[in-house]
Design a protein around this motif. Sequence first.
Motif, PDB file in Angstrom:
ATOM      1  N   GLY A 158       0.529  -1.011  -0.145  1.00 41.16           N
ATOM      2  CA  GLY A 158       0.061  -0.123  -0.013  1.00 41.16           C
ATOM      3  C   GLY A 158       0.718   1.096   0.395  1.00 41.16           C
ATOM      4  O   GLY A 158       0.996   2.472  -1.068  1.00 41.16           O
ATOM      5  N   HIS A 159       1.569   0.653   0.691  1.00 45.04           N
ATOM      6  CA  HIS A 159       2.792   2.382   0.771  1.00 45.04           C
ATOM      7  C   HIS A 159       3.321   2.367  -0.168  1.00 45.04           C
ATOM      8  O   HIS A 159       4.226   3.704  -0.911  1.00 45.04           O
ATOM      9  CB  HIS A 159       3.666   2.534   2.451  1.00 45.04           C
ATOM     10  CG  HIS A 159       2.598   2.835   3.272  1.00 45.04           C
ATOM     11  ND1 HIS A 159       1.896   4.057   3.830  1.00 45.04           N
ATOM     12  CD2 HIS A 159       1.895   2.172   4.071  1.00 45.04           C
ATOM     13  CE1 HIS A 159       0.810   3.738   4.414  1.00 45.04           C
ATOM     14  NE2 HIS A 159       1.026   2.698   5.010  1.00 45.04           N
ATOM     15  N   ILE A 160       4.073   1.621  -0.888  1.00 46.14           N
ATOM     16  CA  ILE A 160       5.151   1.766  -1.996  1.00 46.14           C
ATOM     17  C   ILE A 160       4.216   1.711  -3.205  1.00 46.14           C
ATOM     18  O   ILE A 160       4.249   3.195  -4.185  1.00 46.14           O
ATOM     19  CB  ILE A 160       5.694   0.238  -2.439  1.00 46.14           C
ATOM     20  CG1 ILE A 160       6.494   0.070  -1.176  1.00 46.14           C
ATOM     21  CG2 ILE A 160       6.517   0.433  -3.318  1.00 46.14           C
ATOM     22  CD1 ILE A 160       7.771  -0.607  -1.622  1.00 46.14           C
ATOM     23  N   GLN A 161       2.499   1.819  -3.579  1.00 43.60           N
ATOM     24  CA  GLN A 161       2.057   2.181  -4.381  1.00 43.60           C
ATOM     25  C   GLN A 161       1.486   3.289  -4.387  1.00 43.60           C
ATOM     26  O   GLN A 161       1.831   4.411  -5.267  1.00 43.60           O
ATOM     27  CB  GLN A 161       0.494   1.422  -4.135  1.00 43.60           C
ATOM     28  CG  GLN A 161      -0.522   1.035  -5.497  1.00 43.60           C
ATOM     29  CD  GLN A 161      -1.385  -0.043  -5.484  1.00 43.60           C
ATOM     30  OE1 GLN A 161      -2.676   0.678  -5.705  1.00 43.60           O
ATOM     31  NE2 GLN A 161      -1.363  -0.437  -5.758  1.00 43.60           N
ATOM     32  N   GLU A 162       1.210   3.995  -3.221  1.00 42.91           N
ATOM     33  CA  GLU A 162       1.041   5.102  -3.061  1.00 42.91           C
ATOM     34  C   GLU A 162       2.362   6.599  -3.186  1.00 42.91           C
ATOM     35  O   GLU A 162       2.779   7.186  -3.833  1.00 42.91           O
ATOM     36  CB  GLU A 162       0.517   5.768  -1.449  1.00 42.91           C
ATOM     37  CG  GLU A 162      -0.497   5.719  -0.514  1.00 42.91           C
ATOM     38  CD  GLU A 162      -1.114   5.931   0.601  1.00 42.91           C
ATOM     39  OE1 GLU A 162       0.466   6.355   1.620  1.00 42.91           O
ATOM     40  OE2 GLU A 162      -1.474   5.932   1.488  1.00 42.91           O
ATOM     41  N   MET A 163       3.111   5.499  -2.845  1.00 47.03           N
ATOM     42  CA  MET A 163       5.114   6.755  -3.368  1.00 47.03           C
ATOM     43  C   MET A 163       4.761   6.684  -4.494  1.00 47.03           C
ATOM     44  O   MET A 163       5.575   7.593  -5.438  1.00 47.03           O
ATOM     45  CB  MET A 163       6.242   5.938  -2.609  1.00 47.03           C
ATOM     46  CG  MET A 163       6.779   6.844  -2.914  1.00 47.03           C
ATOM     47  SD  MET A 163       8.685   6.305  -2.598  1.00 47.03           S
ATOM     48  CE  MET A 163       8.266   7.291  -0.501  1.00 47.03           C
ATOM     49  N   SER A 164       5.540   5.159  -5.087  1.00 44.74           N
ATOM     50  CA  SER A 164       5.116   5.399  -6.519  1.00 44.74           C
ATOM     51  C   SER A 164       3.906   5.934  -7.696  1.00 44.74           C
ATOM     52  O   SER A 164       4.347   6.799  -8.447  1.00 44.74           O
ATOM     53  CB  SER A 164       4.715   3.565  -6.833  1.00 44.74           C
ATOM     54  OG  SER A 164       3.480   2.937  -7.813  1.00 44.74           O
ATOM     55  N   LYS A 165       2.163   6.089  -7.025  1.00 42.46           N
ATOM     56  CA  LYS A 165       1.396   6.539  -8.000  1.00 42.46           C
ATOM     57  C   LYS A 165       1.758   8.170  -8.007  1.00 42.46           C
ATOM     58  O   LYS A 165       1.373   8.803  -8.204  1.00 42.46           O
ATOM     59  CB  LYS A 165      -0.150   6.506  -6.968  1.00 42.46           C
ATOM     60  CG  LYS A 165      -0.794   5.892  -8.073  1.00 42.46           C
ATOM     61  CD  LYS A 165      -2.079   5.666  -6.865  1.00 42.46           C
ATOM     62  CE  LYS A 165      -2.946   4.218  -7.735  1.00 42.46           C
ATOM     63  NZ  LYS A 165      -4.277   4.329  -7.243  1.00 42.46           N
ATOM     64  N   ALA A 166       2.289   8.857  -6.372  1.00 38.33           N
ATOM     65  CA  ALA A 166       2.678  10.291  -6.047  1.00 38.33           C
ATOM     66  C   ALA A 166       3.688  10.814  -7.588  1.00 38.33           C
ATOM     67  O   ALA A 166       4.114  11.783  -7.477  1.00 38.33           O
ATOM     68  CB  ALA A 166       2.815  10.367  -5.194  1.00 38.33           C
TER      69      ALA A 166
END
Lengths: 363, 209
Positions: free
Chosen positions: A248-256
Motif C-alpha cells: 500500500g505504501h509503495i503504491q502510494e509513493m509510486s502513484k504520487a
Amino acid sequence: MSNNNPKDLSSNDKRLTSNVKAAGCAAKMSSAELKQVLAGLPKIKSANLLAGIDNFEDAAVYKLNDDLAMVKSMDFFPPVLDDPYLFGQIAATNALSDIYAMGGKPTLALAMLVFPTCDLPLSTAAEILRGGADQVEKAGAIIAGGHSIQGAEVLYGLSVTGFVHPEKLLTNSGARAGDQIVMTKSLGTGVGLLALKAGLLDDDTKGMLVSSLTTLNDRAIDALAHLGTNTSHYIHACTDITGFGLIGHIQEMSKASKVSATINIKHLRFLPGVLEFARQGLVPAAAYGNRKSFETNVSYIKDFPLEFTDLLYDPQTAGGLIFAVADEHAEACLKALNGSGVAATIIGQFLEGIPGHIDITMN
Amino acid sequence: MKKQLDLRGLTCPEPVLKTKKVVDQADVKEVEALVDSEVSVQNLARLARSQNLHFQSTRENGHHKVLISKDQTGTVETKHQTSTAATRDGAGGTIIFISKDSFGQGNSASLEKDHDFSLNLLNVFLQTVHQSGHEVRAVLLANSGVKLMDPQSPHQKVLSDLAQGGVEVLACGLCLDYYGLKEKVKTEQITNMFAICEYLFAADKVLSP
C-alpha cells in the motif's frame, strides 16, 4: 506457549485489548473508505503548504521561511497489546514516525487519550501516558500537554510537531525511475501482534516484536543526514510503512511519483515466526482489506506461497521507512544505515511505467 | 468423528485458534465450523492448507459454513478465491479478450459518430455471443475495454447476462483505476495482469474483436 499470555488466566481483570476489534494500524480505515470520505473536502492551496492531503503524505508541512518548515502530524489507535506502558511506547513510536518520514525532527508533542474510567483503573491510564512520554523523551522531544476524554474504548496517540529544512523535506512524490527502494525494519507486526494476542509467542519472539515496535525511526534519518550536506539530491522520497502495508505504501509513493515499482521478495526481511503464523491462518482482517485495495495493481511474476504475499499486505504498526535512493548512491546509504545499527536492505526499484503498478519478483 | 463448531460472533484470531485445537485432535476426521466473516473463512482456508487438509466453504443465510476434513487431503476449494488462485483450476476454454471500447475501428477513430458505432458493434457482438450458446470461459477487459463495466454504461447489461450464464467477467484493475471506475466495480470482478496472462496462456482459443 508463553506464560505471559493473559488469555488463559482466569482473572476478572479487564484486559486492555478485550474490547478491541482491530489493533494498532490495523484499525485504520481502508484506503477506499478514506478516499470516499475525503472526496468532498475543499482543496487547500497555499504557497507555504509544502505537503498536504494530496498524495496521502505522512504529515502536513508548512514553510515558515526559507530555512525552516513546520511538520505536523497526529496518530492514535486502540491498544495493540495488554501492557499499558508498552502500548503507550508503541503508539508514540508510531506517531513520531510520521515526522521522521518527512525527513524532520520531532520537537513538541501533545498526548490524546480516550479512556473508560469505569472499566479500567486510573493507574492503567497513567502507565499508557508514561510509556508515551518516555518514548517522546527518547526522541529528544517534549510532551507539553494534551487532551483526554471518557469513552468506551481506549485510544491513545500523539499530535507531533517537528521541523525540517525545506530543502531537506522528504515527500512521497519525489521518487524517480531507476531509484533503488531501501527499507528499514522487518515486516510482520500485524501478524506478530495477532499471534501475541493468541498467546503463541515465546519470550524471545515477543521480545523481538516489541523491540521492533518501540524502535524509533530517528537513527535512520540521522544516519542519512550525516552522509553529506545535499542528501536531498539523491534521497528522492521517503515514507513510513504503516497501516496499508508494504504494498500500500509503495503504491502510494509510486502513484504520487508517477513511476512503477518492482519488489524482490527475496530481499524482504520478516520478523521471526510471522511467515509460519500467517501460513496457519493468523492473518489480520486489515491485511485482507489491503489486499483487496491494492492487489489489482500488483503482478506476481511467480506463484508465491500465500504467506509471503499475505505479509506484503500485513498492516504495520510503527513500521520501518522506505526510501527512494538514486541508484549510484544506494550502496552508500545502505552502508550508512547498517553502520549506525539500522537494519536496512534494498528491496526493489522504481521504474518507468504505469504509476501504482508493482511487480513482485524473486531473483 | 465429525465435530461442529459455532464460531459466530468471535473475532480474529479466536476462530482459527478454536478450530486448530479441534483439528489437532487425532480422532477428529472432519470439522464443520460456522463463522460470520470472510476474514475467518480466509484464515481457516490457510489453516487447512498449512496442514494439507481438504477445505470447503459455502455461504448460507448471513454466515459461512466451513468444512475441513482429513479424508481428502490437499485441495482447497472456496467460492471466493483470490484472482491468482482462480486461474489454477481447470484451465483452457475460450477467452474473449477486449482491450478497447470498440469492435474494430471505424473510418476515423476521432469522430464521435464512428466511435459510437464501433462501441455499439461491440455490444452487438457480446449479445450475439451470449445468445449463440457458444461456450465461453471468461471475458477479460483491459485498457478502455473496462469502460463496459461502468454501471452507467448501456453495455453493462450484456456483461451481467454473460456473468449470470456462468462466464467469468473480469476487468484489469490498473485500467479501472486509470479510468476512474475502480470504486464502481465489484471487487471479485477486478483482476490483475498476472491473472490475465494466466488466462490467455491457458486458453484453448482467444477471441479479440
